[in-house]
Write a protein that holds these residues in place. Structure first.
Motif: not given
Length: 542
Positions: A256, A133, A135
């Motif tokens: 994320s 998750q 980035r």
């Protein structure tokens, strides 16, 4: 194949194509599927120079790079090779970008050379792995959702930028369960990740890929996240160290997430590592970059070394929370810790936490405030079925209305206040306040891979609700010759879950499954708990 299956298959082909044969061990040399414990395989199959580097801690390696013993390219290449073998054995990767990593490592080496031996920062040249998750600019971040495939990051997560500023090298992202809301690691894109010590077991979740890669020493440090145990469960199941910091200590901006912006219970990020020293190294390095100047949710609290008192410490030991009794290997781990601390001269006493059934009920409300709409929407966008593990958070709940949310916030604050008062008032039999609270990470020593048998998350999840600092220290591995099967104790308040959990316990199935414990303090007590965790670790090793 359904359209979503075609998209997922294409993504797997893309991942496979990114792993060059020059990094792989030939399939003919890999152990058969019947070989369950593969933790020692790297030492048998990788070159000596790779083993010499990757067997060292991150703390040792940054010192060696700074002294000119190794270059960052040498260290990064060694971990790339070891991580690829770990992936071949356990199915860990989601994204692999060695060329980007080696270019970064070369830049660091060039700087070191041109500056006369200066380093960029405290992590100069050190490879670190990332949960999917996080980035990384130019790299996909699908997070196990088919509908998210192709969401190429346009910028780095804030924590990635700050660690780059401290000298880190990123080379891989690792597997997670769809949506993150499971203590397993499987999804419809990348499939199942398994445990290094017993490949019929799971490495935990949701940061299970991080637990798996760190346990195989494919990375000295990995970064995970935790909204209900997602750093601590993989740390325990994979036999590594981990810390769940309090919210606001480490930056979470631009990461994320499912249930993004849910403030009912907040996800945090933190490291998993092969040593306590590396948890400290990571924490110091990250906080030296003043994350509060980059993420408005971070507290301006620099890292400060904690000096332990010279007196014996006082440990509150909670073997069971009274709701679901842990399995025999976990109970043995708690007893092992208590005995070791007592032998080292510290005071230990049996402890019960404050109304855990109330905290668990509040936690479930916090996880499901939207009635599952967020997760279901991302599944519906591709038509994928998701995985059974996450369905409890999607089905059977209704979203809270605004008045209901206000009531929930009131109930949560009241419970946290009562819990704090309870902890402040707690005293040992000798009348002393508690230095640390020790409790299990969960009911079992890992779970059979793909069978959805982690039925209770109260041991970790309660601390997310309270936002307490928790450090996981590995203790032992399950042994069917010692950890014998027994009838369900019938003492837990949730008799149905306890009964099913104990029916799951077949000693041979859990063979070699690692077990850790949580060393717990209050909010924002990261330095203190790392120092106390070292006391526990030394007592165990003694």
């Amino acid at each position: 194949m359904a359209k979503w299956e075609e998209i997922a298959a294409e993504k797997r082909k893309e991942l496979a194509a990114s792993i060059s044969d020059k990094y792989k061990v030939p399939e003919t040399k890999l152990p058969a599927a019947s070989v369950l414990d593969v933790s020692g395989v790297p030492a048998m199959l990788l070159p000596k120079e790779v083993i010499d580097i990757t067997e060292q801690t991150g703390t040792e390696l940054v010192a060696a790079i700074a002294a000119g013993k190794y270059t960052s390219v040498e260290v990064t290449t060694a971990f790339i090779k070891r991580a690829v073998l770990a992936h071949q054995l356990l199915n860990i990767f989601t994204e692999f970008f060695p060329d980007l990593a080696l270019a970064r490592a070369q830049e660091l080496d060039d700087y070191y050379k041109s500056s006369g031996g200066k380093t960029v920062g405290p992590l100069h040249g050190l490879p670190i792995s990332l949960k999917d998750q996080f980035r990384v600019k130019g790299i996909d971040a699908c997070m196990g959702y088919v509908s998210w495939i192709g969401r190429i990051a346009e910028e780095n997560s804030t924590i990635v930028d700050l660690l780059l500023a401290a000298g880190a090298v990123f080379f891989v992202k690792t597997n997670i369960p769809t949506s993150l809301m499971a203590a397993e690691t499987r999804n419809c894109v990348y499939g199942q990740t398994v445990n290094a010590y017993n490949r019929t077991l799971a490495p935990g979740g949701s940061s299970g890929g991080e637990g798996a890669i760190v346990s195989m020493k494919g990375a000295p440090i990995g970064i995970g996240t935790d909204i209900g145990g997602s750093i601590r469960i993989p740390s325990s199941f994979s036999g590594v160290y981990g810390i769940r910091p309090s919210h606001g200590r480490f930056p979470y901006l631009k990461v994320s997430n499912s249930l993004e912006y849910n403030e009912a219970v907040v996800s945090v990020d933190g490291p998993l590592a092969g040593s306590l020293d590396d948890l400290v190294l990571f924490s110091k390095a990250l906080l030296s970059e003043a994350p509060w100047k980059h993420d408005p949710r971070c507290i301006a609290l620099p890292y400060t070394d904690y000096e332990l008192p010279s007196r014996p410490l006082v440990f509150a030991i909670e073997a069971t929370d009274g709701i679901v009794t842990p399995h025999p290997p976990v109970l043995r781990a708690i007893k092992t810790v208590a005995d070791a601390l007592q032998k080292a001269g510290h005071e230990v006493f049996e402890f019960k936490s404050y109304k855990p059934e109330v905290g668990t009920e509040l936690l479930i409300r916090a996880w499901t405030v939207d009635g599952g709409a967020n997760i279901q929407g991302d599944l519906d966008a591709s038509g994928e079925p998701g995985i059974p593990d996450i369905m409890p958070f999607v089905k059977g709940f209704k979203s809270l209305t605004m008045p209901e949310l206000f009531t929930f916030n009131k109930d949560k604050l009241e419970y946290k206040t009562e819990f704090l008062e309870y902890m402040n008032a707690a005293r040992s039999p000798s009348g002393k306040p508690i230095d640390a609270w020790i409790r299990p990470v969960g009911v079992p020593a890992s779970v059979p891979a793909g069978q959805l048998k982690l039925r209770y998350l109260g041991y970790t999840g309660l601390l997310n609700l309270l936002d307490y600092t928790s450090v996981v220290v590995p203790v032992l591995k399950a042994d069917p010759a010692i950890d014998l099967a027994a009838p369900a104790p019938g003492s837990g308040a949730d008799r149905e879950v306890e009964q099913k959990s104990w029916e799951d316990y077949v000693p041979e199935d859990f063979k070699n499954g690692p077990v850790g414990v949580q060393i717990i303090g209050g909010r924002l007590e990261e330095e203190r708990m790392l120092a106390i965790a070292e006391v526990v670790d030394k007592a165990l090793k003694a």
